[in-house]
Design a protein around this motif. Structure first.
Motif, mmCIF file in Angstrom:
data_model
loop_
_atom_site.group_PDB
_atom_site.id
_atom_site.type_symbol
_atom_site.label_atom_id
_atom_site.label_comp_id
_atom_site.label_asym_id
_atom_site.label_seq_id
_atom_site.Cartn_x
_atom_site.Cartn_y
_atom_site.Cartn_z
ATOM 1 N N SER A 118 0.823 -1.196 0.000
ATOM 2 C CA SER A 118 0.000 0.000 0.000
ATOM 3 C C SER A 118 0.866 1.260 0.000
ATOM 4 O O SER A 118 0.409 2.323 -0.390
ATOM 5 C CB SER A 118 -0.928 0.002 1.210
ATOM 6 N N SER A 119 2.126 1.141 0.432
ATOM 7 C CA SER A 119 3.008 2.305 0.336
ATOM 8 C C SER A 119 3.500 2.479 -1.097
ATOM 9 O O SER A 119 4.036 3.515 -1.442
ATOM 10 C CB SER A 119 4.206 2.158 1.284
ATOM 11 N N ASN A 120 3.289 1.469 -1.937
ATOM 12 C CA ASN A 120 3.820 1.499 -3.297
ATOM 13 C C ASN A 120 2.806 0.936 -4.302
ATOM 14 O O ASN A 120 3.078 -0.053 -4.967
ATOM 15 C CB ASN A 120 5.132 0.706 -3.333
ATOM 16 N N PRO A 121 1.639 1.560 -4.422
ATOM 17 C CA PRO A 121 0.616 1.027 -5.329
ATOM 18 C C PRO A 121 0.964 1.193 -6.803
ATOM 19 O O PRO A 121 0.356 0.546 -7.657
ATOM 20 C CB PRO A 121 -0.632 1.842 -4.971
ATOM 21 N N ASN A 122 1.947 2.060 -7.114
ATOM 22 C CA ASN A 122 2.322 2.281 -8.512
ATOM 23 C C ASN A 122 3.447 1.355 -8.969
ATOM 24 O O ASN A 122 3.968 1.518 -10.070
ATOM 25 C CB ASN A 122 2.718 3.742 -8.704
ATOM 26 N N THR A 178 2.959 17.278 -9.796
ATOM 27 C CA THR A 178 2.624 17.712 -8.443
ATOM 28 C C THR A 178 2.638 16.482 -7.541
ATOM 29 O O THR A 178 2.307 15.380 -7.974
ATOM 30 C CB THR A 178 1.215 18.357 -8.370
ATOM 31 N N ALA A 179 3.028 16.678 -6.294
ATOM 32 C CA ALA A 179 2.986 15.603 -5.299
ATOM 33 C C ALA A 179 2.373 16.174 -4.033
ATOM 34 O O ALA A 179 2.618 17.340 -3.685
ATOM 35 C CB ALA A 179 4.384 15.057 -5.020
ATOM 36 N N GLY A 180 1.573 15.359 -3.340
ATOM 37 C CA GLY A 180 0.825 15.923 -2.232
ATOM 38 C C GLY A 180 0.706 15.033 -1.014
ATOM 39 O O GLY A 180 1.120 13.864 -1.008
ATOM 40 N N SER A 181 0.095 15.623 0.022
ATOM 41 C CA SER A 181 -0.088 14.903 1.284
ATOM 42 C C SER A 181 -1.172 13.834 1.201
ATOM 43 O O SER A 181 -1.361 13.079 2.154
ATOM 44 C CB SER A 181 -0.425 15.892 2.410
ATOM 45 N N ASP A 182 -1.872 13.764 0.059
ATOM 46 C CA ASP A 182 -2.806 12.654 -0.143
ATOM 47 C C ASP A 182 -2.086 11.388 -0.578
ATOM 48 O O ASP A 182 -2.707 10.347 -0.749
ATOM 49 C CB ASP A 182 -3.867 13.031 -1.186
ATOM 50 N N GLY A 183 -0.759 11.462 -0.768
ATOM 51 C CA GLY A 183 0.000 10.285 -1.186
ATOM 52 C C GLY A 183 0.009 10.054 -2.680
ATOM 53 O O GLY A 183 0.423 8.998 -3.150
ATOM 54 N N ALA A 184 -0.435 11.051 -3.452
ATOM 55 C CA ALA A 184 -0.489 10.896 -4.909
ATOM 56 C C ALA A 184 0.502 11.823 -5.591
ATOM 57 O O ALA A 184 0.880 12.864 -5.045
ATOM 58 C CB ALA A 184 -1.891 11.194 -5.423
ATOM 59 N N PHE A 185 0.912 11.428 -6.801
ATOM 60 C CA PHE A 185 1.612 12.353 -7.682
ATOM 61 C C PHE A 185 0.938 12.308 -9.046
ATOM 62 O O PHE A 185 0.450 11.270 -9.489
ATOM 63 C CB PHE A 185 3.116 12.065 -7.762
ATOM 64 N N CYS A 224 -0.527 6.560 -2.529
ATOM 65 C CA CYS A 224 0.222 5.787 -1.538
ATOM 66 C C CYS A 224 -0.445 5.969 -0.171
ATOM 67 O O CYS A 224 -1.282 6.849 0.017
ATOM 68 C CB CYS A 224 1.673 6.254 -1.482
ATOM 69 N N ASN A 225 -0.049 5.139 0.803
ATOM 70 C CA ASN A 225 -0.722 5.163 2.109
ATOM 71 C C ASN A 225 -0.169 6.210 3.066
ATOM 72 O O ASN A 225 -0.619 6.311 4.200
ATOM 73 C CB ASN A 225 -0.660 3.780 2.760
ATOM 74 N N GLN A 226 0.812 6.997 2.621
ATOM 75 C CA GLN A 226 1.341 8.112 3.404
ATOM 76 C C GLN A 226 1.587 9.286 2.455
ATOM 77 O O GLN A 226 1.618 9.115 1.242
ATOM 78 C CB GLN A 226 2.659 7.730 4.098
ATOM 79 N N PRO A 227 1.781 10.492 3.008
ATOM 80 C CA PRO A 227 2.036 11.660 2.159
ATOM 81 C C PRO A 227 3.315 11.537 1.334
ATOM 82 O O PRO A 227 4.223 10.760 1.657
ATOM 83 C CB PRO A 227 2.163 12.807 3.176
ATOM 84 N N PHE A 238 11.036 6.144 -3.639
ATOM 85 C CA PHE A 238 10.690 5.333 -4.800
ATOM 86 C C PHE A 238 11.121 6.024 -6.082
ATOM 87 O O PHE A 238 11.210 7.258 -6.155
ATOM 88 C CB PHE A 238 9.181 5.074 -4.848
ATOM 89 N N LEU A 239 11.374 5.213 -7.113
ATOM 90 C CA LEU A 239 11.740 5.706 -8.437
ATOM 91 C C LEU A 239 10.689 5.226 -9.431
ATOM 92 O O LEU A 239 10.429 4.024 -9.541
ATOM 93 C CB LEU A 239 13.123 5.183 -8.845
#
Length: 349
Positions: A11-15, A263-270, A287-290, A328-329
């Protein structure tokens, strides 16, 4: 030893991005790629600065830890010299260090402030380091001299900074955005109030130096042109929101080739965007964290981002047992970062 980048799935790395190891022991405050090579530097709240060499082979990536240095307190920012030889870092110990990474020499202190250093940048056209602090000053440094060559008073604490010579934009508390023409760095070129209603978190100069992006804590980005005749092109848009939940925009990064941006945000998305066509090109899974910070490498083939607690909900919501910090890369596809052709001559915006 090299860590082989097989995509992790959690869940920290859904992509299914490639994980950089070993992970820092605390939240990550900045990520910076060398302008000349795939060498990644991360600064962290655990007082450490870490460096990895990243090697890409097709769709596989390996990351090898190369070196690390320490500050006395949490490190908040980092910047590379334009020749890729040297890294600068600054933070809560109120000093900036110069780390001659390629020579293997020890870091030396090259800048001091009266409060934590929040932002820094190397200015290639001037051969100077500029540091921005919560002491409400900007200081320009010739790293061979102990004292700043110029100290610029700011109206408030420095929160964000971007340099694309000769353009520099500094975002401070109270929603000030101060524009400098670095050909005349001792005078403010223009001071504007942010087009966004809430606190500035990040700024990014357009690649053509004609304007800048600003992101705020209320899930919104402003696109601002400097020329008065271009003001009709200014707009703001919402992002990093989920229903009634509104998240901070923490990082803005232009793609070095295509001129689109992330953009990258505290919702855990870019997400990847094209400001000229006012389109989102790609939304990535949350992602499960910002995501507190992110950056492209020199040719835009790698997008690095950190996933960790960003302290926006305070110490009381920090759980050390679950709050792992990861870097992550992501390998952007061309369809994610290349602007789509405009539709027709009078094309729809």
């Amino acid at each position: 030893m090299a860590t082989f980048g097989s995509p992790a799935t959690s869940s920290s790395n859904p992509n299914k991005s490639y994980e950089v190891a070993p992970s820092p022991g605390d939240s990550i405050s900045s990520l910076s790629f060398s302008p000349r090579a795939d060498i990644l530097v991360a600064t962290s709240w655990d007082n450490q600065v870490r460096c990895w060499e990243v090697v890409r082979s097709g769709t596989n990536i390996t990351s090898t830890p190369k070196a690390s240095i320490s500050h006395d307190q949490p490190v908040l920012c980092s910047a590379w010299k334009d020749d890729g030889t040297t890294v600068f870092t600054g933070g809560c110990d109120k000093q900036a260090k110069m780390w001659p990474l390629l020579s293997g020499a020890q870091p030396v202190t090259v800048a001091m402030h009266d409060a934590p250093i929040k932002e820094m940048a190397w200015i290639p056209g001037m051969n100077l380091l500029v540091t921005g602090s919560w002491d409400k000053t900007l200081k320009y440094w010739d790293t061979r001299q102990p004292n700043p060559v110029h100290t610029q008073q700011l109206p408030e604490r420095c929160y964000a900074m971007t340099v694309k010579h000769p353009l520099m934009v500094v975002g401070t508390a109270d929603r000030n955005l101060i524009v400098f023409n670095l050909q005349n760095p001792q005078t403010e070129f223009k001071r504007i109030s942010s087009p966004l209603k809430y606190q500035t978190r990040c700024v990014a100069a357009f690649p053509d130096q004609q304007g800048f992006l600003v992101g705020s804590i209320e899930g919104r980005v402003g696109v601002h042109h400097l020329d008065d005749s271009q003001q009709s092109k200014n707009f703001t848009f919402k992002c990093h929101r989920d229903g009634n939940e509104i998240y901070s925009v923490n990082s803005l990064n232009f793609h070095p080739i295509h001129g689109t941006f992330a953009t990258a945000g505290s919702d855990g998305a870019f997400n990847f965007w094209d400001k000229d066509s006012k389109q989102r090109l790609k939304a990535m899974s949350r992602c499960n964290q910002p995501i507190p910070c992110s950056t492209f490498n020199h040719d835009g083939s790698i997008f690095a981002y950190a996933v960790c607690y960003d302290w926006s909900k305070g110490a009381e919501n920090h759980n050390p047992a679950t709050a792992k910090s990861n870097i992550f890369l992501h390998l952007p596809l061309e369809s994610e970062v290349k602007a789509k052709p405009k539709v027709g001559a009078s094309g729809r915006k």
